[in-house]
Design an enzyme around this catalytic site. Sequence first.
Site, PDB file in Angstrom:
ATOM      1  N   GLY A   1       0.822  -1.203   0.000  1.00 16.44           N
ATOM      2  CA  GLY A   1       0.000   0.000   0.000  1.00 16.44           C
ATOM      3  C   GLY A   1       0.854   1.249   0.000  1.00 16.44           C
ATOM      4  N   CYS A   2       0.227   2.381  -0.306  1.00 17.91           N
ATOM      5  CA  CYS A   2       0.954   3.644  -0.402  1.00 17.91           C
ATOM      6  C   CYS A   2       1.447   4.095   0.962  1.00 17.91           C
ATOM      7  CB  CYS A   2       0.074   4.707  -1.059  1.00 17.91           C
ATOM      8  SG  CYS A   2      -1.592   4.831  -0.392  1.00 17.91           S
ATOM      9  N   TYR A   3       0.554   4.120   1.955  1.00 17.87           N
ATOM     10  CA  TYR A   3       0.998   4.500   3.302  1.00 17.87           C
ATOM     11  C   TYR A   3       2.082   3.545   3.812  1.00 17.87           C
ATOM     12  CZ  TYR A   3      -2.911   7.834   4.024  1.00 17.87           C
ATOM     13  OH  TYR A   3      -3.783   8.884   3.960  1.00 17.87           O
TER      14      TYR A   3
ATOM     15  N   ALA B   1       5.542   4.344   2.366  1.00 14.36           N
ATOM     16  CA  ALA B   1       6.146   5.581   2.877  1.00 14.36           C
ATOM     17  C   ALA B   1       6.588   5.456   4.328  1.00 14.36           C
ATOM     18  CB  ALA B   1       5.166   6.736   2.737  1.00 14.36           C
TER      19      ALA B   1
END
Lengths: 347, 347, 347, 347
Positions: A153-155, A158
């Site tokens: 996932g994106c979160y 990061a």
Amino acid sequence: MDRLRVGVVGASGYSGSIAARLVAAHPRLALAFATSDKWAGDTFESHQVVRLEKGAGAAARFVANASALEHAKDCDAVLLATSAQVSMGLLPAFAELGKQVIDFSGAFRLEASAYPRWYGFEHTAPAWLSRAHYGLPEVFGPAPRAGVVANPGCYPTAAILPLAPLLRERLIEPAGIVIDAKSGVSGAGKRATEEYSFGEIDNDFRAYKLFGHQHTPEITRALDRVAPGVTLTFTPHLLPIHRGLFATCYARPRPGATAERVAQCLADAYARSPFVRPVAPGDVMLKRVAGTNLCQVAATANDDIVIALGALDNLVKGAAGQAVQNLNAMNGWDEALGLDALQPFSA
Amino acid sequence: MDRLRVGVVGASGYSGSIAARLVAAHPRLALAFATSDKWAGDTFESHQVVRLEKGAGAAARFVANASALEHAKDCDAVLLATSAQVSMGLLPAFAELGKQVIDFSGAFRLEASAYPRWYGFEHTAPAWLSRAHYGLPEVFGPAPRAGVVANPGCYPTAAILPLAPLLRERLIEPAGIVIDAKSGVSGAGKRATEEYSFGEIDNDFRAYKLFGHQHTPEITRALDRVAPGVTLTFTPHLLPIHRGLFATCYARPRPGATAERVAQCLADAYARSPFVRPVAPGDVMLKRVAGTNLCQVAATANDDIVIALGALDNLVKGAAGQAVQNLNAMNGWDEALGLDALQPFSA
Amino acid sequence: MDRLRVGVVGASGYSGSIAARLVAAHPRLALAFATSDKWAGDTFESHQVVRLEKGAGAAARFVANASALEHAKDCDAVLLATSAQVSMGLLPAFAELGKQVIDFSGAFRLEASAYPRWYGFEHTAPAWLSRAHYGLPEVFGPAPRAGVVANPGCYPTAAILPLAPLLRERLIEPAGIVIDAKSGVSGAGKRATEEYSFGEIDNDFRAYKLFGHQHTPEITRALDRVAPGVTLTFTPHLLPIHRGLFATCYARPRPGATAERVAQCLADAYARSPFVRPVAPGDVMLKRVAGTNLCQVAATANDDIVIALGALDNLVKGAAGQAVQNLNAMNGWDEALGLDALQPFSA
Amino acid sequence: MDRLRVGVVGASGYSGSIAARLVAAHPRLALAFATSDKWAGDTFESHQVVRLEKGAGAAARFVANASALEHAKDCDAVLLATSAQVSMGLLPAFAELGKQVIDFSGAFRLEASAYPRWYGFEHTAPAWLSRAHYGLPEVFGPAPRAGVVANPGCYPTAAILPLAPLLRERLIEPAGIVIDAKSGVSGAGKRATEEYSFGEIDNDFRAYKLFGHQHTPEITRALDRVAPGVTLTFTPHLLPIHRGLFATCYARPRPGATAERVAQCLADAYARSPFVRPVAPGDVMLKRVAGTNLCQVAATANDDIVIALGALDNLVKGAAGQAVQNLNAMNGWDEALGLDALQPFSA
């Protein structure tokens, strides 16, 4: 040299659309087909300003989602830019045909027992959960060539990229991590709702899903593989921008975690990574990464706390770009192939 | 009924400009004069689209900053929208003339010993530090009528309002608080630098001044008055918007700090406040407060952590509006006078 | 196959920075050097998130502008991302060394007599004005291999591309054209002024330089080559976005100028152009072109008027991308080389 | 002194919501009721951050649209923030009860024969078309006290205000006017569509409804009352901002139309208007008017053309604010009552 033929399922969403373009422009890939119920029958070029230079046959027009499996016989790999429930059904089907599969959704990132609480459904293909490689190559290496990939996932991308080396080097306590993250609106996909209309988002900023976001167990699980005992609080916020995601992570320091040491830890960890760029905390900026497959990371510390930062484009390193990177890695190519000509939009 | 005559020093900056308009439109105030070296000699209306309905005499044109004291004989109160170093000299001068003074800067918010580290200068008027009332009326009450006011900073207002009741009711530990805050760009004032140019800010998001922002000791000091032992980490970030500030605060729960209890604590604390609005965490949104003197607050908790949120317009409740509110409070008027017709821009 | 070695003068501005990246990522170009007084001595990678894969030698660090000529001996072509007055001196110097030169400024786009009025200086190299090829290849063809190129302005490119075919086919009157154009802020370059600060631009929109913009004679001159007798009014406006430029052009119809005919005229004119895309008027959208080297064009008509639209990224098709396209064209390569992997940011 | 009791029908849309707040904060008005099917039963304060200071009885909660007529017996005036088809039925009903009615829609702005083409329906209350006063008080004066008002559209207000004085003074030709207008997205109302989602609008700019926008005949009709023979082309565009509308108007000059003369014409026409502000062309800026009831106007000319500019907030001077101004005017009060404390958001 033959190109690998790649199909994209769900090619009208933000990340699916970028994925199709990246495949079409990639020197070793060719777009085999692109599905979208919304655009089925339309030419590729009527929705993609970029022309399909190499697209013959099925890729010239979008096809219905239901025809994805039928088109699979003509392809080597499939990118699933679909919802978790749809991916849960499709990934096993494509994998059993021997295709390389990279799934953008959360359907294969957790253990089976977590799905009812965090995704609201029972998992119907639990056998594939352990076979799916969690595709963050900088931390967990490339997937096997014949494998299937749960694209992170994106979160999680990061947050894990700046935190994992600090945990591995035992510079921070695994318990009690706080991740305060801020994402551009495209992370929610294309939305036909008043809530996501321009007038409701522009000039706004808000927190959402406190204690309840489905990326919480994904981050926990991935970091726990690096250093057992991880517990964390994850608070997502909505930035009034289209693309870009920024994670500010707080952790308790362990002995020796000086500002210099935590910064050096990230510098060492990613010295040879084409896409993860350790910089000073004040240089982590969305404008430098949005549009590219880069993730900037930084860390600093004082006696009380370690702060680690991560910034990326949620649609590229947080989705479509990372998928292509995974495809490159599992095929033994340079990870940056087809990704290094992407330009930041604002820098 | 005579109007109180108010001068604004530094009336060409963002908060000074709004302050001058609020004074000009206030039912019990009249603008006595407005200073700006940049605009000295220009008519008020050439820079303020709002017409100066009640402006006769000195207020019809901007005057030089150096003439502020000279104009003071003709006024009852002065708003200082000036830098900390300028305010440090002006506040005592106006106060000794018996004027009500409200200072927007940080010059009178800390103890003398803190200035070299956090503001880079020695304090030259330390006697006034203890006399200046920290003007957050919802927490510390109104200033005395003859007093001088240190108008709180924008970040401190957004963090103290949600945290103070939780500390007072002993629902959170005072040690180890994390404040992750995000501010619109106007918080930095009008800037003629490439760094703050549109192209460098638009679509960007970044953290800045990690461990080093001058609002850190201000928040600590104010919260420590509520519950001794406060230690905190404060991380400011820059939002790609003009106005609005959002604080996400993390604290360790004390016994009894359930989600219900922390929410009720804020509801009780601000039940009679015209400007602080307790809402559900998902309803704290910049679009609802930007343009107004409101601060939305919320709190929730799980077993591990309490999260408290605050959102306001950094130029209004975080500066000019709070100054007028302080003026209302110290003169014994309704705190909302001249502030309740302000409209949110996006809701 | 050897790469053409290209130097970029003025590589810290918006278009110079993109030009350097495009050169560095181009399959037949190599960055020979990049100049910037602001960044002289800094590594390329400290300012460009994109890594310089092929940069050895001089390109590894920015060099001072004054050293540009000295570095020229080691290059084949030079891109001048400099102001008009600087370009006026540099272009002849590089050209006389036999280098291909592409100038981004307006220094070689007009006749000598126009410079005092529109640019505020006397032209000091008038002999080169007639030798410089006006580099809009879709309308005026490629420059000769040994030539120098005046790269068109951003507004001219967006206006000429939709208007030129209509003039050539005599579907609109050359006299009395109105061009109402709207540009993102980056068109003004990097600015360290309050006027271009975020707070002054965000949420704003304005017209500027009415009757006085220096692109007026450039558009007139270029269109007059297509159909003599052109007179026009050009009104530029400032959009509150970083990149993107949109031109709405109004002209009196000549006999036969139906809606169908004017649309078909553009479709025919650009059928084989890789970068100019005729679409329906409602499909001309900045989000589809910003980030790419594309220009969307459209035309429609009723009995009274013909409306022609053009949209492009002012930094790419309006500057750096067009420069690389010109370099491709004059070297006999595919015009799209090194430009077709650029992705739109918002679509 | 009793307050006039005002109901707002359609109070959950952008302009209806602002109208309800303006009424609630107005010194001579009281909110009698506010209708919204979406919010029926909810308290006013759950959707309006501004508290309803004076709201007792029916206004404390939103009521269903269908109950509007029932609540009308308890009010003196009604603001219809409804679609044209709904307004077409409601205005006669309220007017026959003797209420002052101000309709925000286009239902009573044209002649009956124009509705099928421009609004897609036959007009069912044609008798009221001639009775409805076109409520642009600066040009057409106040409505009679017992009258009904067709509140002008946002585009028409921004175009008519700068053009009407020039036509009246015969400084421009009435034939062949071009109006190139740019509006913030809120002009389209609250939308639950992908087309108006943040990701599709942010960073975009586009033209729409070429030759087909329903404000075309409204502008033509209003200007034709000032100077017979008006013909015009109107091209609306969508700005990537929430609020604000800018019209750039082009007309052929008549003898004597110098730059000085056209500017003076606007200065004279609006010298005593509280809301229309003639300025220099370069000072017409959305940031100065958005949030207020102001309209900035400017005009300039050369030998070939006259350019006239208008800028306003489409939700205030283009809708809700103008409605309150009309109510003020028809009741014989100061036109600025309840409107002069509105602050610009960005200046």
